[in-house]
Design a protein around this motif. Sequence first.
Motif, PDB file in Angstrom:
ATOM      1  N   ALA A 287     -31.141  18.972  31.170  1.00 45.63           N
ATOM      2  CA  ALA A 287     -31.483  17.678  31.767  1.00 45.63           C
ATOM      3  C   ALA A 287     -32.915  17.669  32.277  1.00 45.63           C
ATOM      4  O   ALA A 287     -33.679  16.722  32.039  1.00 45.63           O
ATOM      5  CB  ALA A 287     -30.510  17.346  32.900  1.00 45.63           C
ATOM      6  N   LEU A 288     -33.313  18.726  32.955  1.00 46.40           N
ATOM      7  CA  LEU A 288     -34.682  18.803  33.477  1.00 46.40           C
ATOM      8  C   LEU A 288     -35.695  18.872  32.340  1.00 46.40           C
ATOM      9  O   LEU A 288     -36.748  18.227  32.393  1.00 46.40           O
ATOM     10  CB  LEU A 288     -34.811  20.015  34.389  1.00 46.40           C
ATOM     11  CG  LEU A 288     -34.000  19.970  35.690  1.00 46.40           C
ATOM     12  CD1 LEU A 288     -34.181  21.271  36.461  1.00 46.40           C
ATOM     13  CD2 LEU A 288     -34.400  18.787  36.553  1.00 46.40           C
ATOM     14  N   ASP A 289     -35.367  19.641  31.299  1.00 43.65           N
ATOM     15  CA  ASP A 289     -36.283  19.746  30.159  1.00 43.65           C
ATOM     16  C   ASP A 289     -36.467  18.395  29.481  1.00 43.65           C
ATOM     17  O   ASP A 289     -37.600  17.992  29.156  1.00 43.65           O
ATOM     18  CB  ASP A 289     -35.750  20.760  29.144  1.00 43.65           C
ATOM     19  CG  ASP A 289     -35.825  22.192  29.650  1.00 43.65           C
ATOM     20  OD1 ASP A 289     -36.585  22.431  30.612  1.00 43.65           O
ATOM     21  OD2 ASP A 289     -35.108  23.057  29.098  1.00 43.65           O
ATOM     22  N   MET A 290     -35.355  17.679  29.268  1.00 40.67           N
ATOM     23  CA  MET A 290     -35.436  16.390  28.574  1.00 40.67           C
ATOM     24  C   MET A 290     -36.151  15.355  29.432  1.00 40.67           C
ATOM     25  O   MET A 290     -36.900  14.509  28.920  1.00 40.67           O
ATOM     26  CB  MET A 290     -34.044  15.904  28.187  1.00 40.67           C
ATOM     27  CG  MET A 290     -33.297  16.824  27.221  1.00 40.67           C
ATOM     28  SD  MET A 290     -34.235  17.212  25.719  1.00 40.67           S
ATOM     29  CE  MET A 290     -34.122  15.637  24.839  1.00 40.67           C
ATOM     30  N   PHE A 342     -29.647  26.155  43.207  1.00 44.08           N
ATOM     31  CA  PHE A 342     -28.787  26.595  42.109  1.00 44.08           C
ATOM     32  C   PHE A 342     -28.571  25.483  41.093  1.00 44.08           C
ATOM     33  O   PHE A 342     -28.586  25.721  39.885  1.00 44.08           O
ATOM     34  CB  PHE A 342     -27.445  27.079  42.658  1.00 44.08           C
ATOM     35  CG  PHE A 342     -26.575  27.749  41.626  1.00 44.08           C
ATOM     36  CD1 PHE A 342     -26.811  29.067  41.261  1.00 44.08           C
ATOM     37  CD2 PHE A 342     -25.536  27.078  41.028  1.00 44.08           C
ATOM     38  CE1 PHE A 342     -26.020  29.701  40.309  1.00 44.08           C
ATOM     39  CE2 PHE A 342     -24.735  27.696  40.079  1.00 44.08           C
ATOM     40  CZ  PHE A 342     -24.978  29.014  39.716  1.00 44.08           C
ATOM     41  N   PHE A 343     -28.352  24.257  41.579  1.00 40.87           N
ATOM     42  CA  PHE A 343     -28.107  23.134  40.684  1.00 40.87           C
ATOM     43  C   PHE A 343     -29.338  22.243  40.480  1.00 40.87           C
ATOM     44  O   PHE A 343     -29.219  21.108  40.018  1.00 40.87           O
ATOM     45  CB  PHE A 343     -26.933  22.288  41.196  1.00 40.87           C
ATOM     46  CG  PHE A 343     -25.608  22.997  41.095  1.00 40.87           C
ATOM     47  CD1 PHE A 343     -25.099  23.395  39.869  1.00 40.87           C
ATOM     48  CD2 PHE A 343     -24.873  23.285  42.238  1.00 40.87           C
ATOM     49  CE1 PHE A 343     -23.877  24.044  39.778  1.00 40.87           C
ATOM     50  CE2 PHE A 343     -23.654  23.936  42.156  1.00 40.87           C
ATOM     51  CZ  PHE A 343     -23.155  24.319  40.924  1.00 40.87           C
ATOM     52  N   ASN A 344     -30.505  22.741  40.853  1.00 42.40           N
ATOM     53  CA  ASN A 344     -31.778  22.048  40.580  1.00 42.40           C
ATOM     54  C   ASN A 344     -31.828  20.622  41.126  1.00 42.40           C
ATOM     55  O   ASN A 344     -32.485  19.747  40.575  1.00 42.40           O
ATOM     56  CB  ASN A 344     -32.051  22.022  39.071  1.00 42.40           C
ATOM     57  CG  ASN A 344     -32.238  23.401  38.494  1.00 42.40           C
ATOM     58  OD1 ASN A 344     -32.848  24.259  39.123  1.00 42.40           O
ATOM     59  ND2 ASN A 344     -31.701  23.625  37.307  1.00 42.40           N
ATOM     60  N   GLY A 345     -31.118  20.377  42.225  1.00 36.32           N
ATOM     61  CA  GLY A 345     -31.121  19.058  42.837  1.00 36.32           C
ATOM     62  C   GLY A 345     -30.194  18.055  42.181  1.00 36.32           C
ATOM     63  O   GLY A 345     -30.089  16.912  42.636  1.00 36.32           O
ATOM     64  N   LEU A 346     -29.503  18.465  41.125  1.00 33.86           N
ATOM     65  CA  LEU A 346     -28.663  17.537  40.360  1.00 33.86           C
ATOM     66  C   LEU A 346     -27.200  17.696  40.748  1.00 33.86           C
ATOM     67  O   LEU A 346     -26.323  17.951  39.919  1.00 33.86           O
ATOM     68  CB  LEU A 346     -28.851  17.756  38.866  1.00 33.86           C
ATOM     69  CG  LEU A 346     -30.295  17.593  38.351  1.00 33.86           C
ATOM     70  CD1 LEU A 346     -30.364  17.891  36.872  1.00 33.86           C
ATOM     71  CD2 LEU A 346     -30.810  16.187  38.642  1.00 33.86           C
ATOM     72  N   ALA A 347     -26.915  17.554  42.031  1.00 26.27           N
ATOM     73  CA  ALA A 347     -25.549  17.636  42.534  1.00 26.27           C
ATOM     74  C   ALA A 347     -25.479  16.848  43.838  1.00 26.27           C
ATOM     75  O   ALA A 347     -26.514  16.443  44.391  1.00 26.27           O
ATOM     76  CB  ALA A 347     -25.115  19.078  42.742  1.00 26.27           C
ATOM     77  N   PRO A 528     -21.497  14.267  34.918  1.00 28.19           N
ATOM     78  CA  PRO A 528     -21.991  14.461  33.545  1.00 28.19           C
ATOM     79  C   PRO A 528     -23.322  13.730  33.347  1.00 28.19           C
ATOM     80  O   PRO A 528     -23.452  12.567  33.733  1.00 28.19           O
ATOM     81  CB  PRO A 528     -20.890  13.838  32.675  1.00 28.19           C
ATOM     82  CG  PRO A 528     -19.689  13.728  33.556  1.00 28.19           C
ATOM     83  CD  PRO A 528     -20.218  13.537  34.943  1.00 28.19           C
ATOM     84  N   TYR A 529     -24.270  14.411  32.751  1.00 31.27           N
ATOM     85  CA  TYR A 529     -25.564  13.814  32.447  1.00 31.27           C
ATOM     86  C   TYR A 529     -25.723  13.636  30.946  1.00 31.27           C
ATOM     87  O   TYR A 529     -25.273  14.464  30.155  1.00 31.27           O
ATOM     88  CB  TYR A 529     -26.705  14.698  32.954  1.00 31.27           C
ATOM     89  CG  TYR A 529     -27.239  14.287  34.294  1.00 31.27           C
ATOM     90  CD1 TYR A 529     -28.288  13.374  34.401  1.00 31.27           C
ATOM     91  CD2 TYR A 529     -26.692  14.802  35.465  1.00 31.27           C
ATOM     92  CE1 TYR A 529     -28.777  12.996  35.630  1.00 31.27           C
ATOM     93  CE2 TYR A 529     -27.180  14.426  36.702  1.00 31.27           C
ATOM     94  CZ  TYR A 529     -28.226  13.519  36.778  1.00 31.27           C
ATOM     95  OH  TYR A 529     -28.709  13.147  37.999  1.00 31.27           O
ATOM     96  N   TYR A 530     -26.403  12.562  30.570  1.00 30.69           N
ATOM     97  CA  TYR A 530     -26.723  12.286  29.172  1.00 30.69           C
ATOM     98  C   TYR A 530     -28.210  11.962  29.069  1.00 30.69           C
ATOM     99  O   TYR A 530     -28.761  11.254  29.918  1.00 30.69           O
ATOM    100  CB  TYR A 530     -25.907  11.103  28.637  1.00 30.69           C
ATOM    101  CG  TYR A 530     -24.425  11.380  28.612  1.00 30.69           C
ATOM    102  CD1 TYR A 530     -23.797  11.855  27.464  1.00 30.69           C
ATOM    103  CD2 TYR A 530     -23.645  11.176  29.751  1.00 30.69           C
ATOM    104  CE1 TYR A 530     -22.434  12.121  27.447  1.00 30.69           C
ATOM    105  CE2 TYR A 530     -22.282  11.450  29.738  1.00 30.69           C
ATOM    106  CZ  TYR A 530     -21.687  11.910  28.590  1.00 30.69           C
ATOM    107  OH  TYR A 530     -20.331  12.180  28.571  1.00 30.69           O
ATOM    108  N   ALA A 531     -28.842  12.496  28.029  1.00 32.65           N
ATOM    109  CA  ALA A 531     -30.207  12.098  27.685  1.00 32.65           C
ATOM    110  C   ALA A 531     -30.095  11.032  26.605  1.00 32.65           C
ATOM    111  O   ALA A 531     -29.299  11.169  25.667  1.00 32.65           O
ATOM    112  CB  ALA A 531     -31.008  13.285  27.178  1.00 32.65           C
TER     113      ALA A 531
END
Length: 557
Positions: A287-290, A342-347, A528-531
């Motif tokens: 998610a971070l890369d995209m 741990f979750f890169n801020g995505l929680a 759930p994340y989607y690009a």
Amino acid sequence: MKKLLIIPLIVVLVVGFVLGSCGEPEETTTAPPPTTTTTAPPPTTTTTGPPPTTTTTTTAPPPTTTTPAGPTGTLRATTSSWIETTDPNLQTTFEYALYEHLITTDEDGNFIGELAEEWLLSDDGLVWVFTIREGVKFHNGDDFTAHDAKFSIERIMEEGSMSPWIGEYTDTIASMETPSDYILVINTNFVNYFFYASIWGCPMVPKNYIEEHGSEYFNEHPIGTAPWKFVELVPGVSIEFEAVPNHWRLTPEFATLIVELVPEASTSLAKLRNGETDIVAVNLDEALDMQDEGYRLQTLGNPTVPVITMLGTWASDGPLGDVRVRKALSLAINREEIIAEFFNGLAEKGGVIWTSPLSWGYDPAWTSTGPWFQYDTTTAEALLVEAGYPDAFADPVVKLYSHGFPAWLSDFNLILSGYWEAIGVETEVIPIDMGQLRGMMYADPYPPELAGTCSVWNMPTTRMPIAFIESAHHSTGNWRLLMDTEWDALHASIKTAPDQADQLALFRETVEYTLDEYVCPGIVYLFPYYAVSDIVGEFTLQYQYDLWGNLAGVKQN
């Protein structure tokens, strides 16, 4: 993924672990709020006289029709797995793409009518009357009627059905009648004021079509009433749908939907980069890369929630048999640090087993503001002193079983152990096969070696969690986390409360009872994340059950 720069991590680093990639992603505050194309007020309650004798009427909103220029273009997505059937009795992945239900929930978790316009309940609580919405068509043009609704429910109760509702329906339903094409009457064996929530679980299928062609043909050539119509399933490759023009509820903006089965995440991402697909599920690192590459991230569907299951506390004289120790372990966890590092801020901080912000009965206090999810090592250490830890226990070691699924969980368990060691709790992390641990948790009688231990499970959540929470906590449930007759009675009272507001209040009371006992504290919510590609606009049905139910509401850019 970053490393935690805290005292517990120092303990972890002694054993030389390195944080791995994380799987399930989570919603952030940048995600757009869910919207819906159909205005759905909360159900109303009125009193009516006989016939039939009723006390409760729940009215759905009138149908609305979106009026775009017409569906155009193709929407493409990938998925890493599916159940390759289309018959809902075989637990199809594609249920919410193809089928609708008599009852659904709106974005606020209220039960409303979908293919039923309203439902009524007799004074004695034994007779349910559903008024079927007129004008709804199956994908072959046949009218949807009460006869189809009766057939759909009966079919779930047939031998060989894989529906999770088979037991509930078989126990509850005495008989059914269709006095007219648009009235369904269900007679029940006992009073269950919450039975309408079970009817929510039944997809509506075509009686005449299945009786004429058979179930095998239906599985190969399914028809339902949802906004997408089945076109083709290529086993192991893809499934294709086309939009239903002028659908009674919602007409998709895209004319065609093609979803490809792509097990490898790298292949899905390559397809997105090459313009070969439009919606791809991504884990936290991806998610971070995209996002860095300029792709928009979209949260969708129900999150997972890592919970600490305190196993067999009622059968243990060890530390976890004392609620003060269990509470201390929860207070020792720095959830905000876990989210950031741990979750890169995505929680999102918080978590109730099987229950999310999208679930019926959810209370906002069950996330970051709730007292059950705070970080307070001072109070944690005071609770341990009050409990007499460690001297009051013959064996003061807290055993944490680590089964390692998903892949990040092994590292996550080491971090938890570090937090607990930091407040003076001796912890032993015990690697174990997931299947072995699950078998022990379901065993009867309860394995004595499991009593007073704990394990972390990254649990799914659902729109209707009540039955699943019962299964986890009830004295006769699968996990038996509580073994508490007071809680059992409280949970049973939900079904005997005639008013939905009372049912909601009782449900919340049962959840907070379990939270206060700290037998299953949640840690974070992972959405759930989607690009998505640049042709994908707003996801207007974000509150719906899953990706398949939401794709009909995707707007075009």
